[in-house]
Design an enzyme around this catalytic site. Structure first.
Site, PDB file in Angstrom:
ATOM      1  N   PHE A   5       0.837  -1.194   0.000  1.00  0.00           N
ATOM      2  CA  PHE A   5       0.000   0.000   0.000  1.00  0.00           C
ATOM      3  C   PHE A   5       0.873   1.245   0.000  1.00  0.00           C
ATOM      4  CE2 PHE A   5      -2.259  -3.221   2.466  1.00  0.00           C
ATOM      5  CZ  PHE A   5      -3.542  -3.177   1.941  1.00  0.00           C
ATOM      6  N   ASP A   6       0.446   2.259  -0.734  1.00  0.00           N
ATOM      7  CA  ASP A   6       0.974   3.595  -0.542  1.00  0.00           C
ATOM      8  C   ASP A   6       0.318   4.122   0.730  1.00  0.00           C
ATOM      9  OD1 ASP A   6       2.117   6.168  -1.049  1.00  0.00           O
ATOM     10  OD2 ASP A   6       0.268   6.791  -2.019  1.00  0.00           O
ATOM     11  N   GLY A   7       0.855   5.205   1.280  1.00  0.00           N
ATOM     12  CA  GLY A   7       0.281   5.764   2.498  1.00  0.00           C
ATOM     13  C   GLY A   7      -0.769   6.820   2.229  1.00  0.00           C
ATOM     14  N   LYS A 109       9.368   4.350  -6.774  1.00  0.00           N
ATOM     15  CA  LYS A 109       8.874   3.150  -6.102  1.00  0.00           C
ATOM     16  C   LYS A 109       9.165   1.861  -6.878  1.00  0.00           C
ATOM     17  CE  LYS A 109       5.299   5.524  -3.526  1.00  0.00           C
ATOM     18  NZ  LYS A 109       3.883   5.629  -3.219  1.00  0.00           N
ATOM     19  N   ASP A 124      -2.281   6.060  -5.250  1.00  0.00           N
ATOM     20  CA  ASP A 124      -3.142   7.089  -5.834  1.00  0.00           C
ATOM     21  C   ASP A 124      -2.472   7.825  -6.993  1.00  0.00           C
ATOM     22  OD1 ASP A 124      -2.385  10.113  -4.292  1.00  0.00           O
ATOM     23  OD2 ASP A 124      -1.420   8.238  -3.733  1.00  0.00           O
TER      24      ASP A 124
END
Length: 147
Positions: A5-7, A109, A124
């Site tokens: 997951f991204d934050g 990333k 996102d």
């Protein structure tokens, strides 16, 4: 099963991301000021909660060294300073954890995802989704909420 997951705007609200749009210095000051304040939840907090409940069910209380077949990751552009601390603090206050967290401090990333090789990644930012796809990771674009 490895889930990454991204934050901001994924596990957490997009509050800090909105501040970042005013500039890096504004973001750093905001995170330092709010470092002990948990962030609001993002769209995928409840999914992480479900995964954590499932992980607890899969743990063997008689064998603490047996690895759970589900691993969760936080892969975020935040750095390891106040921004990273705030992310950990938020998860702790929610009673949640991830198996590993990577604070990239603005780095790309793709290389990290290539090493982790998650089965699915949620972000996102379309550029991060595309970077994940380039290294063979199934990635899902999370629409930014308008809170």
């Amino acid at each position: 099963l490895r889930v990454a997951f991204d934050g901001d705007a994924v596990l957490f609200s997009n509050e800090s991301e909105r501040v970042f749009k005013r500039g890096l210095q504004a973001f750093l000051e905001h995170e330092e000021e709010k470092v002990k304040d948990p962030m609001n939840q993002g769209l995928f907090k409840t999914f992480l909660e479900v995964l954590e409940r499932l992980k607890k069910k899969l743990k063997d209380p008689n064998d603490p060294y047996k690895k759970c077949p589900i691993r969760t990751y936080l892969v975020t552009s935040r750095d390891g300073g106040c921004g990273g601390y705030r992310a950990f603090n938020t998860l702790r206050m929610w009673g949640l954890r991830v198996d590993e967290a990577v604070f990239l401090g603005g780095s790309k990333k793709g290389p990290t995802l290539e090493k982790i090789r998650p089965h699915i990644f949620f972000d996102d930012q379309q550029s991060h989704v595309e970077a994940a796809l380039k290294v063979g990771t199934v990635a899902c674009h999370v629409p930014i909420s308008s809170e």
